[in-house]
Write a protein that holds these residues in place. Sequence first.
Motif, PDB file in Angstrom:
ATOM      1  N   GLY A   2       0.856  -1.154   0.018  1.00  0.00           N
ATOM      2  CA  GLY A   2       0.126   0.029   0.001  1.00  0.00           C
ATOM      3  C   GLY A   2       0.878   1.198  -0.018  1.00  0.00           C
ATOM      4  O   GLY A   2       1.819   1.163   0.039  1.00  0.00           O
ATOM      5  N   LEU A   3       0.332   2.399  -0.101  1.00  0.00           N
ATOM      6  CA  LEU A   3       0.944   3.770   0.019  1.00  0.00           C
ATOM      7  C   LEU A   3       0.547   4.361   1.290  1.00  0.00           C
ATOM      8  O   LEU A   3      -0.460   4.113   1.850  1.00  0.00           O
ATOM      9  N   ASP A   4       1.542   4.931   1.990  1.00  0.00           N
ATOM     10  CA  ASP A   4       1.300   6.037   2.894  1.00  0.00           C
ATOM     11  C   ASP A   4       0.781   7.454   2.334  1.00  0.00           C
ATOM     12  O   ASP A   4       1.527   8.029   1.754  1.00  0.00           O
ATOM     13  N   ASN A   5      -0.237   7.492   2.466  1.00  0.00           N
ATOM     14  CA  ASN A   5      -1.154   8.635   1.817  1.00  0.00           C
ATOM     15  C   ASN A   5      -0.507  10.175   2.184  1.00  0.00           C
ATOM     16  O   ASN A   5      -0.371  11.026   1.235  1.00  0.00           O
ATOM     17  N   SER A   6       0.129   9.977   3.386  1.00  0.00           N
ATOM     18  CA  SER A   6       0.500  11.374   4.054  1.00  0.00           C
ATOM     19  C   SER A   6       1.870  11.773   3.221  1.00  0.00           C
ATOM     20  O   SER A   6       2.248  12.880   2.957  1.00  0.00           O
ATOM     21  N   ARG A   9       4.458   7.599  -0.420  1.00  0.00           N
ATOM     22  CA  ARG A   9       5.461   6.476  -0.631  1.00  0.00           C
ATOM     23  C   ARG A   9       5.100   5.138  -0.181  1.00  0.00           C
ATOM     24  O   ARG A   9       4.129   4.737   0.607  1.00  0.00           O
ATOM     25  N   PRO A  10       5.588   4.105  -0.588  1.00  0.00           N
ATOM     26  CA  PRO A  10       5.271   2.751  -0.217  1.00  0.00           C
ATOM     27  C   PRO A  10       5.173   2.529   1.249  1.00  0.00           C
ATOM     28  O   PRO A  10       6.423   3.253   1.783  1.00  0.00           O
ATOM     29  N   ASP A  11       4.489   1.681   1.792  1.00  0.00           N
ATOM     30  CA  ASP A  11       4.717   1.496   3.324  1.00  0.00           C
ATOM     31  C   ASP A  11       6.163   0.659   3.576  1.00  0.00           C
ATOM     32  O   ASP A  11       6.111   0.762   4.567  1.00  0.00           O
ATOM     33  N   ALA A  12       6.576   0.170   2.622  1.00  0.00           N
ATOM     34  CA  ALA A  12       7.832  -0.541   2.738  1.00  0.00           C
ATOM     35  C   ALA A  12       8.870   0.068   3.417  1.00  0.00           C
ATOM     36  O   ALA A  12       9.719   0.145   3.979  1.00  0.00           O
ATOM     37  N   ASP A  13       8.659   1.938   2.971  1.00  0.00           N
ATOM     38  CA  ASP A  13       9.768   2.625   3.394  1.00  0.00           C
ATOM     39  C   ASP A  13       9.575   3.016   4.949  1.00  0.00           C
ATOM     40  O   ASP A  13      10.407   3.450   5.403  1.00  0.00           O
ATOM     41  N   ARG A  14       8.657   2.518   5.587  1.00  0.00           N
ATOM     42  CA  ARG A  14       8.326   3.223   6.701  1.00  0.00           C
ATOM     43  C   ARG A  14       9.322   2.525   7.901  1.00  0.00           C
ATOM     44  O   ARG A  14       9.604   3.303   8.616  1.00  0.00           O
ATOM     45  N   VAL A  38      20.776  16.939   8.887  1.00  0.00           N
ATOM     46  CA  VAL A  38      19.888  15.507   8.315  1.00  0.00           C
ATOM     47  C   VAL A  38      20.008  15.859   6.935  1.00  0.00           C
ATOM     48  O   VAL A  38      19.591  16.966   6.352  1.00  0.00           O
ATOM     49  N   THR A  39      20.620  14.797   6.002  1.00  0.00           N
ATOM     50  CA  THR A  39      20.650  14.974   4.739  1.00  0.00           C
ATOM     51  C   THR A  39      19.621  14.227   4.076  1.00  0.00           C
ATOM     52  O   THR A  39      19.209  12.902   4.396  1.00  0.00           O
ATOM     53  N   ILE A  40      18.725  14.751   3.117  1.00  0.00           N
ATOM     54  CA  ILE A  40      17.770  14.122   2.287  1.00  0.00           C
ATOM     55  C   ILE A  40      17.972  14.087   1.230  1.00  0.00           C
ATOM     56  O   ILE A  40      18.403  14.936   0.356  1.00  0.00           O
ATOM     57  N   HIS A  41      17.798  12.863   0.379  1.00  0.00           N
ATOM     58  CA  HIS A  41      17.647  12.713  -0.983  1.00  0.00           C
ATOM     59  C   HIS A  41      16.476  11.993  -1.494  1.00  0.00           C
ATOM     60  O   HIS A  41      15.913  11.147  -1.001  1.00  0.00           O
ATOM     61  N   GLU A  42      15.765  12.681  -2.428  1.00  0.00           N
ATOM     62  CA  GLU A  42      14.608  12.141  -3.146  1.00  0.00           C
ATOM     63  C   GLU A  42      13.467  11.973  -1.924  1.00  0.00           C
ATOM     64  O   GLU A  42      12.739  11.014  -1.869  1.00  0.00           O
ATOM     65  N   GLY A  43      13.370  13.034  -0.897  1.00  0.00           N
ATOM     66  CA  GLY A  43      12.360  12.661   0.252  1.00  0.00           C
ATOM     67  C   GLY A  43      12.621  11.909   1.048  1.00  0.00           C
ATOM     68  O   GLY A  43      11.950  11.518   2.000  1.00  0.00           O
TER      69      GLY A  43
END
Length: 58
Positions: A2-6, A9-14, A38-43
């Motif tokens: 599924g997607l984390d709608n907030s 992104r996929p729930d697998a990233d959680r 904090v370094t962020i790449h592509e969210g």
Amino acid sequence: MGLDNSRGRPDADRPAEDSALAAIRDGLQRLRFGSIAVTIHEGRVVQLDITEKRRFGH
């Protein structure tokens, strides 16, 4: 998967997000003086730099 709608992104990233947030929280609790970058790449959090400042009296 599924997607984390907030974030759209996929729930697998959680687990990775939870791990990054836990590391940031831990750094904040331990650090008395210094900085956290904090370094962020592509969210996504990819790096956490914690710099501690120590000052010594004369």
